[in-house]
Scaffold this active site. Sequence first.
Site, PDB file in Angstrom:
ATOM      1  N   LYS A 133       0.866  -1.191   0.000  1.00 32.83           N
ATOM      2  CA  LYS A 133       0.000   0.000   0.000  1.00 32.83           C
ATOM      3  C   LYS A 133       0.900   1.238   0.000  1.00 32.83           C
ATOM      4  O   LYS A 133       1.748   1.404   0.897  1.00 32.83           O
ATOM      5  CB  LYS A 133      -0.876  -0.040   1.254  1.00 32.83           C
ATOM      6  CG  LYS A 133      -2.158   0.751   1.163  1.00 32.83           C
ATOM      7  CD  LYS A 133      -3.029   0.469   2.382  1.00 32.83           C
ATOM      8  CE  LYS A 133      -4.315   1.271   2.350  1.00 32.83           C
ATOM      9  NZ  LYS A 133      -4.999   1.219   3.648  1.00 32.83           N
TER      10      LYS A 133
HETATM   11  O1  G3P Z   1      -7.516   2.301   5.441  1.00 31.32           O
HETATM   12  C1  G3P Z   1      -7.883   3.584   5.051  1.00 31.32           C
HETATM   13  C2  G3P Z   1      -9.285   4.008   5.456  1.00 31.32           C
HETATM   14  O2  G3P Z   1     -10.186   2.951   5.338  1.00 31.32           O
HETATM   15  C3  G3P Z   1      -9.371   4.774   6.723  1.00 31.32           C
HETATM   16  O3  G3P Z   1     -10.682   4.983   7.175  1.00 31.32           O
HETATM   17  O4  G3P Z   1     -12.329   5.770   8.836  1.00 31.32           O
HETATM   18  O5  G3P Z   1      -9.881   6.268   9.175  1.00 31.32           O
HETATM   19  O6  G3P Z   1     -11.176   7.431   7.404  1.00 31.32           O
HETATM   20  P1  G3P Z   1     -11.033   6.175   8.206  1.00 31.32           P
END
Ligand code: G3P
Length: 219
Positions: A88
């Site tokens: 990633k």
């Molecule tokens: O892995 C990246 C993403 O899914 C993060 O989510 O909820 O931290 O914006 P969030």
Amino acid sequence: MKFFLDTVKLDEIKKAKELGFLDGVTTNPSLISKGYFSSKNEIFNHYISICNILENGDISAEVIGNNYDDIIQEGEELSSLNHKIVVKVPMTKNGIRAIKFFSKKNISTNCTLVFSLGQAILAAKVGAKYVSPFVGRLDDISYNGLNLIKEIKNVYNNYGFQTKILAASIRNPLHILECSKIGIYAVTSPINIILSLFHHPMTEIGLDKFIKDYNKKIN
Ligand code: G3P
């Protein structure tokens, strides 16, 4: 439609596998920071544990370095851990350059922190396996995250780009349902949001009535 879990928690990954909907896993440095790891070795071993649970599918493991050489070195280390690891890489100039390098070496990548159509086009042009647009974080700043998903889908179709859309930053069940209507490849979500898809009051009322009716007549 594929369901990936956005987690580093092995119990959640096992639960999703048992229930039958686990298609892959994504992680990120913030999730890793909550996992009580004290060394890079422990983190890498944890990625291997996740690979061992996954029957099919892959797990995205994020590089920490920002400069090109660090991204390459870390990406190569990560991908050598297991064939299910997808490297990633954040959406930066160095990141895009590194994704191009990894593509040539057949190392799978997930271009993360994508917030615009232009960024998604760049990720596809250099051959990322996945692009991760952050739906919830766009909603947080009053941009419609799902509109971006639609735009990326249309443009990828226009040019036949092979990069798969993996909608990230999923915050509620409607995000998943709308992504399914748009027809994207996958969402990566916390497990509780996927589990909420099981419930409907009419299912629970109906089941209760079936069992009561049956028990009234039979024994
Ligand atoms: O892995 C990246 C993403 O899914 C993060 O989510 O909820 O931290 O914006 P969030």
